[in-house]
Design an enzyme around this catalytic site. Structure first.
Site, PDB file in Angstrom:
ATOM      1  N   CYS A  50       1.151  -1.337  -0.078  1.00 21.38           N
ATOM      2  CA  CYS A  50      -0.387  -0.153  -0.124  1.00 21.38           C
ATOM      3  C   CYS A  50       1.285   1.542   0.199  1.00 21.38           C
ATOM      4  CB  CYS A  50      -1.065  -0.384   1.272  1.00 21.38           C
ATOM      5  SG  CYS A  50      -2.158   1.758   1.286  1.00 21.38           S
ATOM      6  N   CYS A  53       0.207   2.977   3.471  1.00 16.01           N
ATOM      7  CA  CYS A  53       0.403   2.942   5.077  1.00 16.01           C
ATOM      8  C   CYS A  53       2.353   1.745   4.626  1.00 16.01           C
ATOM      9  CB  CYS A  53      -0.554   1.933   6.026  1.00 16.01           C
ATOM     10  SG  CYS A  53      -0.855   0.834   5.554  1.00 16.01           S
ATOM     11  N   CYS A  99      -7.145  -1.102   1.007  1.00 12.43           N
ATOM     12  CA  CYS A  99      -6.110  -1.110   2.754  1.00 12.43           C
ATOM     13  C   CYS A  99      -6.750  -1.774   3.973  1.00 12.43           C
ATOM     14  CB  CYS A  99      -4.950  -0.054   2.525  1.00 12.43           C
ATOM     15  SG  CYS A  99      -4.015  -0.612   3.567  1.00 12.43           S
ATOM     16  N   CYS A 122      -9.040  -5.912  -9.037  1.00 13.92           N
ATOM     17  CA  CYS A 122      -8.649  -4.008 -10.077  1.00 13.92           C
ATOM     18  C   CYS A 122      -7.885  -2.918  -9.817  1.00 13.92           C
ATOM     19  CB  CYS A 122      -9.365  -4.196 -11.769  1.00 13.92           C
ATOM     20  SG  CYS A 122      -9.417  -4.032 -12.823  1.00 13.92           S
TER      21      CYS A 122
END
Length: 134
Positions: A50, A53, A99, A122
């Protein structure tokens, strides 16, 4: 709802300072990058994290070429790495993927992917960074 110690919570100002304009638009405002704008992800073994983070999200082994112009995966790196919720924007009914740690919008999941899951995660390339396996 109480945030767990692992959750990442930042102010809008902190997100704007950390992320590029496009990454902010996609991850914090649920935008979508232009198709084909992140076809430069490496092909070697590694992990997609991510951009918000740093949490691990997807492994290269689950990535495939879907022909959509966005990075596509048939499964996340772990079942609890991402969360989903219904998205009824743009006069459509889709399943949004975010996330699990910082709630950054990543993309959508569709039921038209390859086996073994039959799913197509996707994702927006700008929402992730790639770390090659050593």
């Amino acid at each position: 709802m109480t945030d767990s110690p692992d959750k990442v919570v930042k102010s809008d100002t902190e997100w704007r300072a950390q992320l590029s304009d496009l990454a902010y638009k996609v991850t914090r405002k649920h935008g979508t990058e232009r198709a084909g704008s992140h076809d430069d992800f490496p092909k070697q073994p590694g992990t997609f994290h991510c951009v918000g983070c740093g949490a691990p999200l997807f492994d290269q082994a689950q990535k495939y070429e879907s022909g959509t112009g966005w990075p596509s995966f048939w499964a996340p790196i772990a079942p609890d790495a991402v969360g989903t919720r219904e998205d009824r924007s743009l006069f459509m009914r889709r399943t949004e993927v975010h996330c699990a740690r910082c709630e950054s919008h990543l993309g959508h999941v569709f039921p038209d992917g390859p086996q073994p899951t039959g799913l197509r995660y996707c994702m927006n390339g700008v929402a992730m960074t790639f770390e090659p396996r050593e």
